[in-house]
Design a protein around this motif. Structure first.
Motif, mmCIF file in Angstrom:
data_model
loop_
_atom_site.group_PDB
_atom_site.id
_atom_site.type_symbol
_atom_site.label_atom_id
_atom_site.label_comp_id
_atom_site.label_asym_id
_atom_site.label_seq_id
_atom_site.Cartn_x
_atom_site.Cartn_y
_atom_site.Cartn_z
ATOM 1 N N ALA A 45 0.819 -1.226 0.000
ATOM 2 C CA ALA A 45 0.000 0.000 0.000
ATOM 3 C C ALA A 45 0.841 1.260 0.000
ATOM 4 O O ALA A 45 0.303 2.361 0.086
ATOM 5 N N LYS A 46 2.157 1.124 -0.122
ATOM 6 C CA LYS A 46 3.027 2.287 -0.258
ATOM 7 C C LYS A 46 3.899 2.106 -1.499
ATOM 8 O O LYS A 46 4.115 0.985 -1.965
ATOM 9 N N GLU A 47 4.419 3.213 -2.000
ATOM 10 C CA GLU A 47 5.315 3.145 -3.148
ATOM 11 C C GLU A 47 6.643 2.516 -2.749
ATOM 12 O O GLU A 47 7.123 2.698 -1.635
ATOM 13 N N MET A 48 7.233 1.757 -3.672
ATOM 14 C CA MET A 48 8.587 1.264 -3.469
ATOM 15 C C MET A 48 9.553 2.417 -3.775
ATOM 16 O O MET A 48 9.689 2.838 -4.917
ATOM 17 N N HIS A 49 10.217 2.937 -2.738
ATOM 18 C CA HIS A 49 11.082 4.094 -2.948
ATOM 19 C C HIS A 49 12.524 3.651 -3.210
ATOM 20 O O HIS A 49 12.833 2.453 -3.286
ATOM 21 N N VAL A 50 13.402 4.624 -3.388
ATOM 22 C CA VAL A 50 14.781 4.337 -3.762
ATOM 23 C C VAL A 50 15.510 3.525 -2.692
ATOM 24 O O VAL A 50 16.410 2.751 -2.998
ATOM 25 N N GLY A 51 15.123 3.688 -1.418
ATOM 26 C CA GLY A 51 15.747 2.880 -0.374
ATOM 27 C C GLY A 51 15.513 1.402 -0.600
ATOM 28 O O GLY A 51 16.417 0.577 -0.424
ATOM 29 N N HIS A 52 14.297 1.040 -1.020
ATOM 30 C CA HIS A 52 14.009 -0.361 -1.334
ATOM 31 C C HIS A 52 14.751 -0.789 -2.598
ATOM 32 O O HIS A 52 15.226 -1.927 -2.692
ATOM 33 N N LEU A 53 14.832 0.102 -3.575
ATOM 34 C CA LEU A 53 15.537 -0.218 -4.815
ATOM 35 C C LEU A 53 17.012 -0.481 -4.536
ATOM 36 O O LEU A 53 17.616 -1.415 -5.083
ATOM 37 N N ARG A 54 17.600 0.320 -3.660
ATOM 38 C CA ARG A 54 19.005 0.132 -3.275
ATOM 39 C C ARG A 54 19.197 -1.229 -2.608
ATOM 40 O O ARG A 54 20.134 -1.972 -2.942
ATOM 41 N N SER A 55 18.321 -1.574 -1.659
ATOM 42 C CA SER A 55 18.406 -2.867 -0.985
ATOM 43 C C SER A 55 18.243 -4.010 -1.975
ATOM 44 O O SER A 55 18.932 -5.035 -1.881
ATOM 45 N N THR A 56 17.336 -3.835 -2.959
ATOM 46 C CA THR A 56 17.095 -4.883 -3.956
ATOM 47 C C THR A 56 18.341 -5.158 -4.782
ATOM 48 O O THR A 56 18.738 -6.313 -4.975
ATOM 49 N N ILE A 57 18.981 -4.106 -5.260
ATOM 50 C CA ILE A 57 20.146 -4.273 -6.137
ATOM 51 C C ILE A 57 21.339 -4.834 -5.362
ATOM 52 O O ILE A 57 22.015 -5.764 -5.823
ATOM 53 N N ILE A 58 21.597 -4.299 -4.172
ATOM 54 C CA ILE A 58 22.725 -4.795 -3.378
ATOM 55 C C ILE A 58 22.459 -6.227 -2.914
ATOM 56 O O ILE A 58 23.347 -7.091 -2.962
ATOM 57 N N GLY A 59 21.226 -6.506 -2.462
ATOM 58 C CA GLY A 59 20.900 -7.853 -2.012
ATOM 59 C C GLY A 59 21.009 -8.878 -3.120
ATOM 60 O O GLY A 59 21.533 -9.976 -2.919
ATOM 61 N N GLU A 60 20.543 -8.539 -4.315
ATOM 62 C CA GLU A 60 20.644 -9.453 -5.449
ATOM 63 C C GLU A 60 22.107 -9.674 -5.839
ATOM 64 O O GLU A 60 22.502 -10.792 -6.202
ATOM 65 N N SER A 61 22.921 -8.619 -5.760
ATOM 66 C CA SER A 61 24.346 -8.752 -6.078
ATOM 67 C C SER A 61 25.040 -9.703 -5.099
ATOM 68 O O SER A 61 25.831 -10.565 -5.506
ATOM 69 N N ILE A 62 24.745 -9.542 -3.811
ATOM 70 C CA ILE A 62 25.320 -10.442 -2.801
ATOM 71 C C ILE A 62 24.863 -11.873 -3.058
ATOM 72 O O ILE A 62 25.663 -12.824 -2.972
ATOM 73 N N SER A 63 23.594 -12.049 -3.388
ATOM 74 C CA SER A 63 23.050 -13.387 -3.640
ATOM 75 C C SER A 63 23.769 -14.063 -4.803
ATOM 76 O O SER A 63 24.123 -15.248 -4.733
ATOM 77 N N ARG A 64 23.974 -13.318 -5.872
ATOM 78 C CA ARG A 64 24.636 -13.916 -7.045
ATOM 79 C C ARG A 64 26.094 -14.271 -6.744
ATOM 80 O O ARG A 64 26.594 -15.299 -7.218
ATOM 81 N N LEU A 65 26.770 -13.433 -5.972
ATOM 82 C CA LEU A 65 28.149 -13.742 -5.600
ATOM 83 C C LEU A 65 28.223 -15.002 -4.744
ATOM 84 O O LEU A 65 29.101 -15.854 -4.948
ATOM 85 N N LEU A 66 27.303 -15.136 -3.788
ATOM 86 C CA LEU A 66 27.311 -16.318 -2.921
ATOM 87 C C LEU A 66 26.964 -17.582 -3.710
ATOM 88 O O LEU A 66 27.528 -18.649 -3.462
#
Length: 493
Positions: free
Chosen positions: A186-207
């Motif tokens: 019920a809220k917009e996905m803001h840049v803070g969530h976008l930052r977490s998404t990109i960094i989290g996905e990068s860590i996941s792919r490295l692991l």
């Protein structure tokens, strides 16, 4: 008069010659197999032909490159065997510095290990033949093992576990559960969530790249007080919502309306709290309203995830509802959780003065309850050995309390589990944009969200990449490049 006629005849003659020359040039140009001689066509045509030849060569070169690129086999993994050879080489040279260029023999193993080093036997012979004292291959193997660096990526075993003269090295993958993105329904996905998404996905792919089993969790904010006010507002604005799907296209505006009523109308606030309790009890009408709001948000979030090629397992706070009930019964029965003077059920954690509020006075659960049930589920049901939270640093105190509570309750075994967070710090761009924080509770972030939602940001990055590439393309020929490779490259970016 005669002079004028001569002048006109001269001009006609010149024009006919030019026409004949142009006809000849056209005939030459139409014959693709014929390369025109120098001087047989005008200098302007020769210049165009030269430029066309250059562009044709560049285009053919790029086509060949793209074809080779499509056919090339891609690999996103390293050679474990080559990595282990380097590790053993350094260990052998450290254990026996007197040997020059010792042979390193690492092979896959099927006996109690994934890889084994077979160098101990030959090294023992080499040491004996070089005039030194005779040494047992087992001693050589043990000396190599002692010099291997400590790491979580393999387990060292001495030679007596296998045949004499061998050192085995099993690679130990871990079960990793990583929490990232985690927007609020019920809220917009803001840049803070976008930052977490990109960094989290990068860590996941490295692991995953180094061999770990990674589970990506999207811990959605889909349960709590905000749903009480949204459901109450939905009931007032669309009383027939169970039979007719309400036309809510702008959920953020709908959220603002409900928040305004919640702040200004005490009667509405009371109803909102009652709706939360009914929702957490899975009352059918309130649960149906929650499902409608949930799906609208998820449809918008998925557009961002699809563009970023991120695939998450969605597990919001609602996923842990029944687990929270079981958890609370256990904590109360064991006397770990207790009721305070305000009627709340709290749990005190060693080292922290502020307790975890597990149940509010109205009977509703809190973030403390869901996060405690969450970490328990990840450790016990998912068998997570390594938990990673990619979250804003503003949550550090809260999550550190949760981690310590899990240790206090005996869920985290320091010898077996690794629990940590990747804290994302506040960014300077917030101040540059005139924003105090990223919270949307009071609409503070609306100016930013409306101008630059995450989907627009990803689109803008592609658009800017395209503009830069086209600016390079215009150095040669903008039209030729725009119609060819650059457009495809920009789309891939």
């Amino acid at each position: 008069m005669a002079d004028d006629i001569k002048q006109y005849l001269f001009r006609v003659d010149q024009a006919e010659k030019e026409i004949d020359q142009l006809k000849a040039e056209i005939k030459v140009l139409q014959d693709s197999s014929n390369v025109p001689d120098v001087g047989s066509v005008s200098s302007a045509v020769e210049k165009l032909q030269t430029e066309n030849a250059k562009l044709t060569y560049q285009l053919n070169h790029l086509k060949r490159f793209l074809q080779e690129e499509h056919l090339r086999e891609r690999s996103c993994s390293v050679s474990v065997q080559c990595m282990l050879e380097d590790v053993f080489r350094m260990a052998i040279m450290s254990a026996f510095p007197e040997l020059e260029s010792p042979a390193v023999m690492v092979t896959p193993s099927s006996k109690m290990a994934d890889y084994q080093c077979n160098s101990a036997m030959s090294l023992a012979q080499l040491i004996g033949n070089s005039g030194g004292k005779k040494i047992n291959p087992r001693e050589v193997a043990q000396a190599i093992v002692d010099k291997l660096p400590e790491t979580d990526f393999y387990e060292k075993r001495a030679s007596h576990y296998t045949s004499p003269g061998y050192t085995s090295t099993p690679v130990l993958p871990k079960r990793v559960v990583i929490d990232f993105s985690s927007p609020n329904i019920a809220k917009e996905m803001h840049v803070g969530h976008l930052r977490s998404t990109i960094i989290g996905e990068s860590i996941s792919r490295l692991l995953e790249w180094v061999g770990h089993d990674v589970l990506r969790i999207n811990h959605l904010g889909d349960w709590g007080t905000q749903f009480g006010m949204l459901i109450a507002h939905l009931q007032d604005k669309f009383p027939n919502f169970l039979k007719e799907t309400p036309p809510i296209s702008d959920l953020q505006a709908f959220y603002k309306e409900s928040k305004k009523r919640f702040d200004e109308d005490e009667e509405f606030k009371k109803r909102a709290y009652e709706c939360v309790v009914k929702l957490q009890s899975y009352e059918p009408v309130h649960y149906k309203a929650w499902q409608m709001i949930y799906q609208i948000s998820m449809n918008e979030f998925q557009k961002v995830y699809d563009r970023l090629q991120v695939h998450l397992v969605d597990r919001g706070e609602s996923f842990y509802q029944e687990r929270m009930k079981v958890l609370m019964k256990e904590l109360i029965d064991k006397g770990i959780a207790e009721k305070d003077e305000e009627g709340r059920i709290v749990m005190f954690v060693p080292g922290y003065q502020v307790p975890l509020i597990l149940v509010k006075s109205d009977g509703g659960y809190t973030y403390d309850t869901s996060d405690l049930a969450c970490i328990r589920q990840r450790l016990q049901e998912e068998k997570g050995e390594w938990l990673i939270y990619v979250v804003d640093s503003g949550q550090s105190t809260h999550l550190n309390t949760i981690y310590e509570a899990a240790r206090h309750l005996g869920w985290i075994d320091p010898a077996k589990h690794r629990v940590e967070a990747c804290w994302l710090r506040s960014c300077a761009w917030r101040r540059q944009l005139g924003l105090v924080h990223l919270s949307t509770v009071r609409g503070q972030c609306l100016k930013f969200i409306m101008v630059h939602p995450p989907l627009s940001l990803t689109a803008q990055s592609g658009s800017r990449s395209r503009d830069v590439m086209f600016s390079f393309g215009r150095c040669w020929d903008g039209g030729m490049w725009k119609g060819g490779v650059l457009v495809k490259t920009w789309g891939a970016m």
